[in-house]
Design an enzyme around this catalytic site. Structure first.
Site, PDB file in Angstrom:
ATOM      1  CE  LYS A   1      -2.670   3.308   1.959  1.00 40.40           C
ATOM      2  NZ  LYS A   1      -2.079   4.602   1.573  1.00 40.40           N
TER       3      LYS A   1
ATOM      4  N   GLY B   1       6.568   5.500   8.158  1.00 38.78           N
ATOM      5  CA  GLY B   1       5.713   6.680   8.101  1.00 38.78           C
ATOM      6  C   GLY B   1       5.769   7.422   9.415  1.00 38.78           C
ATOM      7  CB  SER B   2       3.565  10.016  10.812  1.00 38.66           C
ATOM      8  OG  SER B   2       2.353   9.361  11.071  1.00 38.66           O
TER       9      SER B   2
ATOM     10  CB  VAL C   1       0.229   6.551  11.080  1.00 35.89           C
ATOM     11  CG1 VAL C   1      -0.312   5.342  10.339  1.00 35.89           C
ATOM     12  CG2 VAL C   1      -0.534   7.805  10.684  1.00 35.89           C
ATOM     13  N   GLY C   2       2.175   5.028  13.029  1.00 35.37           N
ATOM     14  CA  GLY C   2       2.919   3.799  13.325  1.00 35.37           C
ATOM     15  C   GLY C   2       2.599   3.265  14.708  1.00 35.37           C
TER      16      GLY C   2
ATOM     17  CD  GLU D   1      13.158   1.749  10.382  1.00 36.69           C
ATOM     18  OE1 GLU D   1      13.524   2.818  10.915  1.00 36.69           O
ATOM     19  OE2 GLU D   1      13.611   0.642  10.702  1.00 36.69           O
TER      20      GLU D   1
ATOM     21  CB  CYS E   1      12.849   9.223   8.753  1.00 37.57           C
ATOM     22  SG  CYS E   1      13.716   7.958   7.870  1.00 37.57           S
TER      23      CYS E   1
ATOM     24  CD  GLU F   1       9.985  13.252  11.737  1.00 35.65           C
ATOM     25  OE1 GLU F   1       8.877  12.704  11.905  1.00 35.65           O
ATOM     26  OE2 GLU F   1      10.948  12.687  11.200  1.00 35.65           O
TER      27      GLU F   1
HETATM   28  C1  UN1 Z   1      13.844   8.003   5.081  1.00 35.91           C
HETATM   29  O1  UN1 Z   1      13.975   9.202   5.105  1.00 35.91           O
HETATM   30  O2  UN1 Z   1      12.743   7.489   5.387  1.00 35.91           O
HETATM   31  O3  UN1 Z   1      19.697   7.389   4.918  1.00 35.91           O
HETATM   32  C2  UN1 Z   1      14.878   7.070   4.581  1.00 35.91           C
HETATM   33  C3  UN1 Z   1      19.046   8.051   4.110  1.00 35.91           C
HETATM   34  C4  UN1 Z   1      18.318   7.339   2.990  1.00 35.91           C
HETATM   35  C5  UN1 Z   1      17.060   6.748   3.495  1.00 35.91           C
HETATM   36  C6  UN1 Z   1      16.163   7.705   4.206  1.00 35.91           C
HETATM   37  N1  UN1 Z   1      19.165   6.321   2.427  1.00 35.91           N
HETATM   38  O4  UN1 Z   1      18.965   9.262   4.187  1.00 35.91           O
END
Ligand code: UN1
Length: 496
Positions: free
Chosen positions: A174, A227-228, A231-232, A249, A283, A384
């Protein structure tokens, strides 16, 4: 404008609702990139059923054969890299070099996981008893639900899909509603590579209906979510009750510590790349810069000058340094945090506005923004923001710097700039995050090692990259003891 469909059991099919949403180019918000299905629960059921039906055949296919399909997918991705990289920029907004990088990460992952097809080892170990042996091996779980974000619209789905598949699982994927066309192109690549029908299924629509139904579906065996945090964490609570694994993640509030002996040119480049690359929408983005007081003023001055010189624009244009935010909601969120920062008493040193010059009024652009005089407990230093906003915090020593870095509910990525080899060695242990960078920025993790956050950044399953993380999450370990002594041997009791 393209109308895309769900992919179920090897067929591209419309949603049962007959309804479609739209993804737009965030640099030109009137330009519709794709119409995507707003699916209903019954569509999710059909997709999961297709994955259930395909599972026995896929599991029975030897892993090196499964790997050949991934290898072909890697080659097709290479061939289509330019076109897909441009699509990433058009649908999601990151600058073209990063759009191409997104595809490159998928290529790397496809080749890597194809190699793993011949390396899905278990263990053989000596037994306590004679004429008995013991081994462990990997078996797939069944159907995985994969829920992915828009910020790496090709790369992140590929981490999850390729690792699930090589381990022998089938998947229902999804993608984010902000990047459904990128997701579709990735699935087409797998189709062209010869993936049997039903092994990979894709379904689009709202997170609350499609994502949740999928993760909670009785025939799904495991869930992987990026994702956020909100939600996670909600999803994890529900999924935990069903006794199935979930890898998450989520957010980050990643910090760079700049010591007084740092190479400031290098540190400046690292901060600009970490904070404003992908418009701060990673992230792993650097959003807290902790600077030793001896170099604080100089570093701030240089950062502000460099940030002011960055060019905002459509990522497809050659001169653009920073692209737009993904959508209006993100724009409002980032602008709101900038207001919060000012109200909290941080000093706005540059940026701070929606960009309204150079014909940029159509997209979701925010100027690269630098706050100084930030204290560690301010909301802008703790929450964040997911945009091009960076906070400078002063420290007076290594110890204080480390304490500030670690004063966060998140723990995905951290970095230190120093020329002192002893300090850098200590920092490897002291920085409390899943990823640590020495004299390099917080972004750019490579796929052959685990990728996962500590604390609220993740679930402790570094599922996204690398053998240790991904293969252990997407496979179950079975242990077999074989006794060929012909008599009852009692372990722990018979030892002589
Ligand atoms: C993300 O932002 O969800 O290390 C992943 C990094 C990338 C992956 C980021 N290879 O910045």
């Amino acid at each position: 404008m393209t109308t895309i469909q769900n992919f179920i059991g090897g067929q591209w099919v419309p949603p049962s609702t007959g309804e479609y949403g739209q993804s737009v180019n965030p640099a030109h918000d009137m330009e519709v990139v794709a119409r995507y299905p707003l699916s209903a629960k019954s569509d999710v059921d059909r997709a999961v059923q297709a994955a259930v039906d395909a599972f026995p055949g896929w599991r029975a296919m030897p892993a090196p054969r499964r790997a050949e399909i991934l290898f072909r997918a890697a080659e097709i991705l290479c061939r289509r890299k330019d076109e897909l990289g441009q699509l990433v920029t058009r649908e999601m907004g990151k600058v073209l070099s990063e759009g191409l990088g997104d595809v490159q990460e998928a290529i790397d992952m496809a080749y890597f996981m194809a190699g793993e097809g011949r390396r899905l080892q278990g263990e053989t170990v000596p037994c306590e008893l004679p004429n008995k042996d013991a081994k462990s091996f990997r078996v797939p779980w069944g159907v995985f639900a994969l829920i992915t974000p828009w910020n790496f619209p090709i790369a992140i789905p590929s981490w999850k899909i390729f690792a699930s598949l090589i381990c022998g699982n089938t998947v229902v994927f999804k993608p984010s509603s902000d990047s459904p066309l990128c997701a579709t192109r990735l699935v087409e690549v797998l189709e062209e590579a010869g993936m049997p029908p039903g092994v990979v299924n894709m379904i689009t629509g709202a997170g609350e209906t499609v994502g949740e139904t999928l993760a909670m579906h009785p025939d799904v065996q495991g869930v992987s979510f990026t994702g956020s945090c909100s939600v996670g964490e909600a999803l994890a609570c529900s999924v935990a009750q069903l006794h199935r694994p979930i890898a998450m993640e989520m957010g980050g509030k990643n910090a760079i510590l700049i010591m007084d002996d740092a190479d400031l040119d290098l540190a400046l480049e690292g901060v600009l790349w970490g904070a404003f690359g992908t418009t701060g929408q990673r992230c792993t983005a650097a959003s807290r810069i902790i600077v030793h007081e001896k170099v604080y003023d100089e570093f701030l001055d240089r950062l502000v000058r460099a940030a002011n010189a960055m060019r905002l624009g459509d990522g497809l244009e050659k001169d653009t340094d920073v692209g737009p935010l993904i959508n209006r909601r993100a724009l409002n969120k980032v602008l709101n945090y900038i207001r919060i920062g000012k109200d909290e008493g941080a000093r706005l040193c540059c940026g701070g506005n929606q960009a309204k010059h150079n014909g940029l009024t159509e997209g979701y652009f925010v100027e690269p923004t630098v706050f100084s005089n930030v204290t560690p407990s301010m909301r802008i230093a703790q929450e964040e923001i997911f945009g091009p906003v960076v906070c400078l915090i002063k420290c007076d020593s290594y110890e204080q710097g480390i304490a500030i870095v670690n004063q966060s509910r998140f723990g995905l990525s951290t970095a230190i700039y120093t020329r002192d080899v002893n300090i850098s060695a200590r920092a490897e242990g002291d920085l409390d995050s899943g990823l640590v960078y020495i004299n390099a920025s917080t972004i750019g993790a490579e796929i052959q090692l685990p990728f996962g956050g500590f604390k609220h950044s993740g679930s402790g399953h570094p599922e996204a990259g690398g053998r240790m993380g991904a293969l252990d999450f997407f496979s179950r370990i079975k242990v077999v003891y074989r006794d060929f002594s012909g008599k009852l041997q009692k372990a722990q009791i018979d030892i002589t």
